[in-house]
Design a protein around this motif. Structure first.
Motif, PDB file in Angstrom:
ATOM      1  N   ARG A   1      -4.553  10.717   5.856  1.00 48.42           N
ATOM      2  CA  ARG A   1      -5.172   8.895   5.610  1.00 48.42           C
ATOM      3  C   ARG A   1      -3.938   8.135   5.912  1.00 48.42           C
ATOM      4  O   ARG A   1      -4.927   6.989   6.844  1.00 48.42           O
ATOM      5  CB  ARG A   1      -5.883   9.090   4.765  1.00 48.42           C
ATOM      6  N   MET A   2      -3.143   8.289   4.959  1.00 53.88           N
ATOM      7  CA  MET A   2      -2.069   6.741   5.473  1.00 53.88           C
ATOM      8  C   MET A   2      -1.684   6.768   6.930  1.00 53.88           C
ATOM      9  O   MET A   2      -1.026   5.394   7.446  1.00 53.88           O
ATOM     10  CB  MET A   2      -1.036   6.777   4.232  1.00 53.88           C
ATOM     11  N   ILE A   3      -1.154   7.772   7.518  1.00 52.28           N
ATOM     12  CA  ILE A   3      -1.160   8.064   8.851  1.00 52.28           C
ATOM     13  C   ILE A   3      -1.950   7.348   9.790  1.00 52.28           C
ATOM     14  O   ILE A   3      -1.561   6.493  10.518  1.00 52.28           O
ATOM     15  CB  ILE A   3       0.298   9.456   9.321  1.00 52.28           C
ATOM     16  N   ALA A   4      -3.329   7.574  10.549  1.00 52.62           N
ATOM     17  CA  ALA A   4      -4.189   7.716  10.716  1.00 52.62           C
ATOM     18  C   ALA A   4      -4.299   5.949  10.636  1.00 52.62           C
ATOM     19  O   ALA A   4      -5.130   4.633  11.201  1.00 52.62           O
ATOM     20  CB  ALA A   4      -5.553   8.589  10.581  1.00 52.62           C
ATOM     21  N   THR A   5      -4.555   5.799   9.063  1.00 51.56           N
ATOM     22  CA  THR A   5      -4.504   3.735   8.812  1.00 51.56           C
ATOM     23  C   THR A   5      -3.514   3.470   9.594  1.00 51.56           C
ATOM     24  O   THR A   5      -3.311   1.981  10.250  1.00 51.56           O
ATOM     25  CB  THR A   5      -5.045   3.962   7.811  1.00 51.56           C
ATOM     26  N   ILE A   6      -2.214   3.010   9.139  1.00 50.04           N
ATOM     27  CA  ILE A   6      -1.340   1.753   9.153  1.00 50.04           C
ATOM     28  C   ILE A   6      -0.995   2.747  10.685  1.00 50.04           C
ATOM     29  O   ILE A   6       0.627   1.487  11.320  1.00 50.04           O
ATOM     30  CB  ILE A   6      -0.013   2.690   8.428  1.00 50.04           C
ATOM     31  N   GLY A   7      -0.995   3.613  10.789  1.00 53.03           N
ATOM     32  CA  GLY A   7      -0.662   4.309  12.236  1.00 53.03           C
ATOM     33  C   GLY A   7       1.117   4.487  12.492  1.00 53.03           C
ATOM     34  O   GLY A   7       1.741   4.266  14.069  1.00 53.03           O
ATOM     35  N   GLU A   8       1.878   4.921  11.243  1.00 51.73           N
ATOM     36  CA  GLU A   8       3.222   5.774  11.623  1.00 51.73           C
ATOM     37  C   GLU A   8       3.069   6.607  11.163  1.00 51.73           C
ATOM     38  O   GLU A   8       2.794   6.465   9.635  1.00 51.73           O
ATOM     39  CB  GLU A   8       4.292   4.170  10.632  1.00 51.73           C
ATOM     40  N   ASN A   9       3.876   7.677  11.367  1.00 51.60           N
ATOM     41  CA  ASN A   9       4.458   9.060  10.473  1.00 51.60           C
ATOM     42  C   ASN A   9       5.119   8.797   9.226  1.00 51.60           C
ATOM     43  O   ASN A   9       5.685   7.522   9.289  1.00 51.60           O
ATOM     44  CB  ASN A   9       5.064   9.981  11.812  1.00 51.60           C
TER      45      ASN A   9
ATOM     46  N   GLY B   1       1.055  -0.969  -0.129  1.00 50.39           N
ATOM     47  CA  GLY B   1      -0.034  -0.103  -0.400  1.00 50.39           C
ATOM     48  C   GLY B   1       0.407   1.136   0.160  1.00 50.39           C
ATOM     49  O   GLY B   1       0.318   2.274  -0.649  1.00 50.39           O
ATOM     50  N   PHE B   2       2.462   1.365   0.929  1.00 49.41           N
ATOM     51  CA  PHE B   2       2.843   2.278   0.553  1.00 49.41           C
ATOM     52  C   PHE B   2       3.132   2.359  -0.851  1.00 49.41           C
ATOM     53  O   PHE B   2       3.693   3.529  -0.818  1.00 49.41           O
ATOM     54  CB  PHE B   2       4.181   2.540   1.671  1.00 49.41           C
ATOM     55  N   GLN B   3       3.904   1.378  -0.430  1.00 50.22           N
ATOM     56  CA  GLN B   3       5.029   1.767  -2.708  1.00 50.22           C
ATOM     57  C   GLN B   3       3.736   2.206  -3.026  1.00 50.22           C
ATOM     58  O   GLN B   3       3.515   2.697  -4.681  1.00 50.22           O
ATOM     59  CB  GLN B   3       4.980   0.146  -2.526  1.00 50.22           C
ATOM     60  N   LYS B   4       2.331   1.482  -3.669  1.00 46.56           N
ATOM     61  CA  LYS B   4       1.275   1.707  -4.568  1.00 46.56           C
ATOM     62  C   LYS B   4       0.828   3.187  -4.215  1.00 46.56           C
ATOM     63  O   LYS B   4       0.667   4.399  -5.280  1.00 46.56           O
ATOM     64  CB  LYS B   4       0.034   0.968  -4.169  1.00 46.56           C
TER      65      LYS B   4
END
Length: 300
Positions: A130-138, A90-93
């Motif tokens: 939104r990615m930060i909130a979903t993955i829980g990592e800054n 997901g991060f790479q996409k």
């Protein structure tokens, strides 16, 4: 006189590899100014990290994207706290989409952050939140750049996946010949040598002045006459330029010629380049293992 604390000494030692007493003396001699202390250690030949531009202390990935016509290219660095997240599909996409979005901007970080998000929901900045909130990592969209020319070639060193890895390079060329092949070879050279600028004129004046001061101090310690010292400094500066200026560097694929000579022989002209190394210049505090163990066992 600034107070020279153990923490300051420790920090200087970690940055330079100098001994404890040498690091302390450097700080004392320079009234606690860390940058001046580093320069002092270099001049004395006591720094083991003189050429370091920064410690790689952030995870994430660098991505490159070249337009369909090959005339423009964008490069983006997206940081995360751990390598685990960087390897996430997901991060790479998301990063791939961000790099494509960068092609439609002027290359500035501000423009990219405000650009439409690849997922169609708000801006790129909104998507990262939104990615930060979903993955829980800054995560941090750290930097971006764009180049254009007759041909833009890209290169990713040790690619994690297509178009992204820890080191990315874009090279912009004009002229004749197989510019794609020429550009890729130059990009590989850049990844290997990390030049500071394309030409001597484009070097940061502060970098040049600092190097000259260090070399001058080293030459003076030789005890030679001023006229000899002047020649020594000139020669050493020329050597420095060959180390950090792209067009003056020996070409890695044929060290008998410079990069400038290689390009001339191929009928190509360098219009610019961008080189991103993941986490370059960012420092991440290293925890003391003994203190960590002590904190875990405290009260047990």
């Amino acid at each position: 006189m600034a107070q020279i604390t153990a923490a300051l000494v420790k920090q200087l030692r970690e940055k330079t590899g100098a001994g404890m007493m040498d690091a302390k003396k450097a700080l004392v001699e320079n009234d606690g100014d860390e940058d001046a202390a580093i320069e002092w250690l270099r001049a004395k030949g006591l720094s083991k990290a003189a050429k370091k531009s920064g410690r790689t202390a952030a995870d994430g990935l660098v991505a490159v994207q070249v337009s369909a016509d090959g005339k423009s290219g964008a490069i983006v660095e997206l940081n995360a706290e751990t390598d685990f997240v960087a390897r996430n599909e997901g991060f790479q996409k998301a990063l791939s989409g961000i790099a494509k979005a960068a092609l439609e901007t002027d290359g500035s970080l501000e423009a990219l952050a405000a650009a439409p998000a690849p997922d169609g929901q708000g801006s790129v900045d909104d998507m990262i939140k939104r990615m930060i909130a979903t993955i829980g990592e800054n995560m941090t969209l750290r930097r971006s750049a764009k180049v254009s020319a007759d041909k833009v070639a890209s290169y990713i060193h040790n690619a994690e996946t297509a178009g992204m890895g820890k080191v990315g390079v874009l090279v912009a060329l004009s002229g004749s010949g197989d510019l794609e092949d020429i550009g890729r070879k130059i990009a590989m050279h850049i990844a290997a040598t990390s030049p500071a600028a394309a030409t001597t004129a484009e070097l940061d004046p502060n970098l040049v002045e600092t190097e000259k001061r260090v070399l001058t101090e080293q030459a003076r310690e030789s005890g030679k006459p001023d006229n000899i010292i002047e020649g020594m400094i000139k020669g050493r500066m020329q050597k420095f330029f060959k180390e950090v200026v792209l067009l003056e560097q020996p070409f890695v694929m044929n060290p008998d010629q410079t990069v400038a000579e290689y390009l001339k022989g191929e009928g190509a002209t360098l219009n610019g380049f961008v080189h991103f190394k993941l986490g370059e210049g960012i420092e991440k505090a290293a925890d003391n293992f003994a203190d960590e163990v002590a904190s875990l066992t405290k009260g047990s």
